[in-house]
Enzyme design. Sequence first.
Site, PDB file in Angstrom:
ATOM      1  CE1 TYR A  52      -6.386  -5.786  -2.728  1.00 43.13           C
ATOM      2  CE2 TYR A  52      -7.084  -6.001  -5.008  1.00 43.13           C
ATOM      3  CZ  TYR A  52      -7.032  -5.270  -3.830  1.00 43.13           C
ATOM      4  OH  TYR A  52      -7.636  -4.054  -3.757  1.00 43.13           O
TER       5      TYR A  52
ATOM      6  CG  ASP B  14      -1.280 -10.807  -9.193  1.00 43.36           C
ATOM      7  OD1 ASP B  14      -0.226 -10.144  -9.159  1.00 43.36           O
ATOM      8  OD2 ASP B  14      -2.389 -10.346  -8.855  1.00 43.36           O
TER       9      ASP B  14
ATOM     10  CE  LYS C  46      -0.995  -2.534  -4.962  1.00 48.50           C
ATOM     11  NZ  LYS C  46      -2.097  -2.011  -5.701  1.00 48.50           N
TER      12      LYS C  46
HETATM   13  O1  P1T Z   1      -5.333  -1.989  -7.349  1.00 44.58           O
HETATM   14  P1  P1T Z   1      -5.138  -2.536  -8.746  1.00 44.58           P
HETATM   15  O2  P1T Z   1      -4.085  -1.802  -9.508  1.00 44.58           O
HETATM   16  O3  P1T Z   1      -6.412  -2.675  -9.489  1.00 44.58           O
HETATM   17  O4  P1T Z   1      -4.523  -4.000  -8.567  1.00 44.58           O
HETATM   18  C1  P1T Z   1      -5.194  -5.051  -7.961  1.00 44.58           C
HETATM   19  C2  P1T Z   1      -4.224  -6.034  -7.373  1.00 44.58           C
HETATM   20  C3  P1T Z   1      -3.919  -7.194  -8.078  1.00 44.58           C
HETATM   21  N1  P1T Z   1      -3.059  -8.102  -7.607  1.00 44.58           N
HETATM   22  C4  P1T Z   1      -2.450  -7.948  -6.415  1.00 44.58           C
HETATM   23  C5  P1T Z   1      -1.523  -8.994  -5.906  1.00 44.58           C
HETATM   24  C6  P1T Z   1      -2.699  -6.806  -5.663  1.00 44.58           C
HETATM   25  O5  P1T Z   1      -2.063  -6.673  -4.486  1.00 44.58           O
HETATM   26  C7  P1T Z   1      -3.612  -5.822  -6.131  1.00 44.58           C
HETATM   27  C8  P1T Z   1      -3.951  -4.600  -5.349  1.00 44.58           C
HETATM   28  N2  P1T Z   1      -3.612  -4.674  -4.012  1.00 44.58           N
HETATM   29  C9  P1T Z   1      -3.792  -3.704  -3.069  1.00 44.58           C
HETATM   30  C10 P1T Z   1      -4.362  -2.523  -3.322  1.00 44.58           C
HETATM   31  C11 P1T Z   1      -3.330  -4.033  -1.727  1.00 44.58           C
HETATM   32  O6  P1T Z   1      -3.212  -3.148  -0.852  1.00 44.58           O
HETATM   33  O7  P1T Z   1      -3.069  -5.223  -1.490  1.00 44.58           O
END
Ligand code: P1T
Length: 384
Positions: free
Chosen positions: A102, A174, A199
């Site tokens: 990400y 992750d 998510k």
């Molecule tokens: O946005 P947050 O809750 O801080 O999470 C970060 C994060 C961590 N790991 C993965 C695999 C992620 O996809 C994300 C956040 N991703 C998005 C906002 C996106 O649109 O891909």
Amino acid sequence: MKGFTTKAIHVGEEPKKMQYGDVVSPIHLSTTFAKESIEEVESGYVYSRSANPTRDNLEKKLAALENAKYALAFSSGLAAETTILLSLLKKGEHVIAFDDLYGGTKRLFNRVMMRFGIGFTYVDLRDLDLFRKAIREESRMVWIETPTNPLMKLADIKAISELAHEHDLIVVVDNTFASPYFQQPLTLGADIVVHSVTKYLGGHSDVVGGAVMVSDDELHEKMRFHQNAVGAILSPFDSWLVMRGVKTLAVRMERHQYNAMKIAEYLENHRMVDKVYYPGLESHPQHELAKRQMKGFGGMLSFELRGGLEEARRFVEALEIFALAESLGGVESLIEIPALMTHASIPREERLKVGIKDSLIRVSVGIEDLEDLIDDLNKGFKHL
Ligand code: P1T
């Protein structure tokens, strides 16, 4: 209480343990907790940053879902990631990370953590030899995303964990894309699982949060200390929202996957599509690994449109049901262009090197009626 959904519904919300027999966790908003005497001031709940009954209930539930001894809840996925890095590493130490992550995670590594003297090497973790070659004396951790965001590459959690442990590396996975319903990294040998609970765990695009799951007492102790010392905790109301979301995780994930599989097949057969990335397709180069380490393939997919950025833009703007938006994992379908949105913080050259083309479109397939989703995509293709 063994089944996944039974745990998702009941752990942390047992009526017998509630003051009035509530079947759902109350939201404890109190920031502080009064004591009868000075002797008691350090016992039980003291102050809500350190521990809060609603957050505790969520943490118990989240731990159960990943078969972990402990879970810690944070105000975002990135706050959870920050806590792992700051509590377990120090200046001069080194992390080997998957080269497809990400964009915000890479930004955290490159633009924040590096300033504090933590080093990162990005490698294609599909290749164990590359991983082995990247290990240095000062390496302490390997950071895996699987499936990756946005290219749906997989890392073999079991094989990487075995090799990593020979070198005393901590294995972090992750697990945001798969969710604990489809993949349980601790069971495969990983040490720490991290989630953006924003998510699938939250599931309704109405809460930003993060979580860490771990079974090792010492790792847990260090991260628990930082959760309080740094303070990026999940609020009681957000904790309650995640608990509410998690109860339907299994049924949502089944439907996400059903729709995603059908849409992946539809896209793969479309003449305007060059390539589809979805681990459930036999054409996915790691389909066998996906079948081995995951119980399902999830609701995320990406595809390359024939053409470039302009075509991708026209396509996503023409859709009505798929919202043009970042994030993923909610009940509603979302669509986005990583080069312009979620991965725009990564320089173009670096994006191209890992395979993120300008025409790549990422889809978070929701749980709407499949026919409506396919009709909407058809509308997009007509605009090209
Ligand atoms: O946005 P947050 O809750 O801080 O999470 C970060 C994060 C961590 N790991 C993965 C695999 C992620 O996809 C994300 C956040 N991703 C998005 C906002 C996106 O649109 O891909």
